[in-house]
Structure formats: C-alpha cells, structure tokens
Design a protein around this motif. Sequence first.
Motif, short mmCIF file in Angstrom:
data_model
loop_
_atom_site.label_atom_id
_atom_site.label_comp_id
_atom_site.label_asym_id
_atom_site.label_seq_id
_atom_site.Cartn_x
_atom_site.Cartn_y
_atom_site.Cartn_z
N TYR A 279 0.82 -1.21 0.00
CA TYR A 279 0.00 0.00 0.00
C TYR A 279 0.86 1.26 0.00
CZ TYR A 279 -4.41 -2.42 0.17
OH TYR A 279 -5.50 -3.19 -0.18
N ALA A 283 0.67 4.05 -2.87
CA ALA A 283 0.44 5.47 -2.56
C ALA A 283 1.52 6.34 -3.19
CB ALA A 283 0.39 5.67 -1.05
N ARG A 311 -6.51 -7.60 0.83
CA ARG A 311 -7.53 -7.15 1.78
C ARG A 311 -7.97 -8.33 2.61
NH1 ARG A 311 -9.48 -4.73 5.10
NH2 ARG A 311 -10.81 -2.91 5.07
N PHE A 333 -5.44 7.10 0.28
CA PHE A 333 -6.53 6.12 0.12
C PHE A 333 -7.66 6.21 1.14
CE2 PHE A 333 -2.83 3.56 -1.71
CZ PHE A 333 -3.10 4.00 -3.01
N GLY A 334 -7.48 7.06 2.15
CA GLY A 334 -8.57 7.16 3.13
C GLY A 334 -8.45 8.43 3.93
N MET A 339 -13.08 7.04 7.32
CA MET A 339 -12.51 5.93 6.53
C MET A 339 -11.44 5.19 7.33
SD MET A 339 -12.03 8.01 3.02
CE MET A 339 -13.45 8.47 2.02
N GLN A 340 -11.03 5.79 8.46
CA GLN A 340 -9.91 5.25 9.24
C GLN A 340 -10.43 4.56 10.50
OE1 GLN A 340 -7.53 8.77 9.86
NE2 GLN A 340 -7.47 9.20 7.66
N LEU A 346 -7.51 1.25 7.73
CA LEU A 346 -8.57 1.79 6.87
C LEU A 346 -9.71 0.79 6.82
CD1 LEU A 346 -6.29 3.09 4.00
CD2 LEU A 346 -7.73 4.49 5.49
N ARG A 348 -11.87 0.45 4.28
CA ARG A 348 -12.34 0.54 2.90
C ARG A 348 -11.88 -0.70 2.13
NH1 ARG A 348 -11.13 6.00 -0.03
NH2 ARG A 348 -13.26 5.65 -0.78
N LEU A 350 -10.54 -2.16 -1.71
CA LEU A 350 -9.57 -1.60 -2.67
C LEU A 350 -10.18 -0.72 -3.76
CD1 LEU A 350 -6.44 -1.77 -3.52
CD2 LEU A 350 -7.31 -3.30 -5.30
N MET A 353 -10.85 2.82 -2.91
CA MET A 353 -9.59 3.50 -2.57
C MET A 353 -8.85 3.95 -3.83
SD MET A 353 -7.98 1.72 0.79
CE MET A 353 -7.94 0.01 0.37
#
Length: 554
Positions: A279, A283, A311, A333-334, A339-340, A346, A348, A350, A353
Amino acid sequence: MRITDTSDLWWKNAVIYCLDVETFADSDGDGHGDFQGLSQRVDYLADLGVTCLWLMPFYPSPGVDDGYDISDFYGIDPKAGTFGDFVEFVRTARDRGMRVIVDLVVNHTSDQHPWFQSARASKTSPYRDWYVWADEPPADGPQGITFPDKEVSLWEYDDKARQFYLHRFYKSQPDLNVANPKVRDEIAKIAGFWSALGLSGFRVDAVPFLIETMTGDADALPDPHQHLRDVRGFLSRRHGEAVLLGEVNLPHEQQREFFGDDGDELTMQFDFIGMQAMYLSLARQDASPLIRAIGERPSSPPDSQWGTFVRNHDELTLDKLTIAERQEVFAAFGPKPEMQLYDRGLRRRLPPMLGGDPAWIRMVYSLLFSLPGTPVLFYGEEIGMGENLDVPGRLAVRTPMQWTAEPGGGFTTADPSTLDRPFPKGRWSPKNVNVAGQRRDPESLHSFIRGLTRRYRECPELGWGTFASLPCETASVFAHRCDWEDRSVVAVHNLSSEPVSAQLRLDDCTKRQHLYDVLGTETTTVAADGSFTLELEGYGHRWLRYRSGGTDPV
Ligand code: GLC
C-alpha cells in the motif's frame, strides 16, 4: 518430478477464498446467509478457480465481535444451519476439488461461554484456571490494547469472581489460559472434532496472543512454541493434509519463528508486512518499499508457505509502517476520519480507494497473484465490491455478497432495508457491481481475476519457486522473477499512472531467448546480453515465462 512436487503440499499453490457464511448467500429469505445458500454457490467458486475456502466463524456466539466471540466451540449458529447442512457443504466443496478450512479462535471465549460462567462463579470451579485471573492488573503483564475505541485496559474486574481477568480483545472475550494443560488438550480436541468432519485445517486467530503465557514463574510455564508444535503434530497425525494458516502480524524476522525451526509449527502465515509495504508503494507510485519488504521476507521452510493478500476482513492495518508512512497511505486512500480506524488502519475495500480505476485495480490483483506465495482473496474482491461506511467499524467491508442487480443483491429475498449490514449505495451498489453482470462480460474484473487464478495455478514457479527482484532504473516498476526447476516467470508491474519504458536484464540469458506472455499473446525477445525493454502503459503489467533451453513452458 519429485514426489513432493505432487499435490500433497496443496497449500504451496492454492487459491484461497475467505467468506462469511452469514453474508454470502441466504437460502431461506431470513436475511442471514446459511450453509444451504453457500452450497448452491460452490460451483461458482470452483469456476472462479478457488481451490480452498476459508470460512469465518459460524459457531454459536453472542455476536459482539462478529462471531469471533464463541460460546460453543462444538456447535453451529442455528441461523447458519445444521450440522447436516455443514457436512453437505463440505462434501460438495470437496467434490468440486475445493478444500475447506475454518477459523480456529481459541485465544479467548465469549464471556457467555459456560466455561467462563462457571469460572467466574467460584474459585473452586473446575474451569477457574481456564482463564487468566489477577487480584490487581500486573504491571509487567501484556501491553497494547487491540480495540482502543472501546477498551481502556486489558484487564476487567469481575464482581462475581472478585478478580480481574485478562482480555486481549473486547472485555466480553476473556482470554483462555494456555499454560493450563487442560486448556491445551481442549484446543486439540476442538481441532480434532472439526477436522473429523472433513476439513483441511484452520486459519488460526491471533497466534502470538494465543501462545503467550502470563508472567510468573518462568520455569513453570510451558514453552509457547511447544504448544504450536503440539497442535501441528496432533493434526498431522490425524490428517496429513491439514494446515495451520496463522494470523501473525509481526515483523518478518519474528514471523520466521512461528514456522518453527524445522517447519513444524504453522504451515502458512499471512504476509502482513508485504501487504502494508504494497500500500505504501501504491500510494507513492514507487516500487521500493515493496521490493525491500519482499526481498527481506525470510524464506519459509520448504514445506511451509506465505499467504499473500490485498484485503482481509479486518481493518486494513498499517500498524507496521512509520507514523509518517501511514499518513501517506491515509492521505492517498482514506483521507476522511470515517474511513480510518483505531489510528492504524482503513475500513475501505480496494476499488473505492483506487477511485474505481479499472487499470489500477487490475494491476494490483496481477501483482498479488504474481508475488511469491499463496494468494488469499476476500469475498467480493473478484467483482470489485466496495464498502459501506455507514456500517460501523470493521463491518463496513463485511456487507453481503452482491450476486445480482436486484435490491437484495441476489443475496436474499428479504427486504434489504431490514439487513443488519446494508449494501453500499450508488456506484458500489448491487445494481452496478454484481456477479451476474460480470460473469457474462469477458472484459469484466471477474473475468480478469478468473484468468489470474488459472494462470497462477499453471505457473508453479510462483507458489513453489525462489524469488529475486530484477533491478530497474524506473522507480515505479516492480520487476521480479520466480524460478522453479527449469522454468521462470518474470513479472513486471508499473505502479504509476504514466506509461514507462522498463529496461531490464536477465543475467541467466546468455543467448537470444523468447519470453512468452502468460496473460496476453505477445512474445518478448531477450538480447544475447540478457537485456530487454518492456513498454508498459500506466498501471501496465506483464507476466513472461521461459524455460532454460528456450522452449515455451506453456
Ligand atoms: C483476529 C480477527 C479479528 C477478531 C480478533 C479477535 O484479529 O481477525 O476479526 O476481532 O482476532 O478474535
């Protein structure tokens, strides 16, 4: 071919699929998934290329932790069905070539479990010593609260017991005392019971906490790893094919200990470190964190294996990144607080995101299947399901499977507004994301992932082979090779949205050699000095394969 190259070590290149019976398929319209519904979907899963199903807990439970708080280890939640339904399902899955493993959650019980009710009632209860008690929380006891949104301590005072008890998770999940030989025997009995019903092993919950023994007279305490060796030995004697797939979210070098020096503890472990580094790489659009993490990953003992994943069912934990790195992933992504979760993860899935970008999503799954190890999918990933942030906590990613465009998503005929965990809305709703629509479309994510499962199974290099990264000047390119016997897969992924020209070299190619495309139809030629160039689109990805001697490994 050696004897060990046969399917005996089936976990070395399995395709594992995690699902919760409760949210997969509801056969009787009561709004809860059940084993009969799941049995009707077994052919779908076999067609997807799944070779092993991992079932999340389906045991009787008050449901404080979505079934990870068990009140009877030898039962089935009546909402999921009966033992008859369970055995029919296992039999059907095996008939279609799929093995089944289930969650073994024995670090703790529910506080409603009869053992705990007896234990707290009296100091003379035969179950008193099955839990971990203290008059005062010990200063040198275990540290670290797992659910900081709900708990402030690992110890809870019980009025009836007049002592504190240890709970690594919610206070309604008292920890079992594994220093007690009776508890260890009971854990083996539980594992023996379920494997006698046709299972092929267990996903073992919270392993470091499970084997942890409390402070006290160190000499009197059993070796924690001996406990794992004992469970593995017991299971292997009963069922040679049974695996223990452990949840061990620790730095790689500590994880190595959980395989055991002789490969006699956990059969498999999830690679949490590789997942978190992935991740960070996504990012940054920079391959280096992932190259470092996979490069430093200790090789597993020969018969053991790493489980790779994008995930899982929990918060997407980023706890092993630095605070600054975690903030980078959050920002990408969040970014919104809702979202956290727990300041470390996170909640969420994928596709949302990644803004629903099909090329980006596909590149990530291509990467997953090409990494050395055994890929583990979470239900709904094959169709790109999203989360519903209106559903609390970690349950946001555990909404029902989306089979059709109907209001109940083909999951249930019950009124969808009555569901405990409503479907995502809008772009991610069943109307727009569902199995029925995608199965008929050769360009869909489902078709793409189905292709990956097939190609992964055909390339034992990935599950069985040795890993090496290939140097590349372009920072966004993750290039690696996996070698097994006389064959190699070279996989190249562009983590950037911009097209790149990747200059690569294969040192073992000393004459012109063809590389055969596994996912497409092109052929790439390596020059006599081993060099070759790949033109990759933004988020482009290629798997290339060759055999020493130059022929197509097919
Ligand atoms: C594991 C499970 C998680 C559960 C916890 C307590 O971490 O993955 O879902 O809440 O153990 O059993």
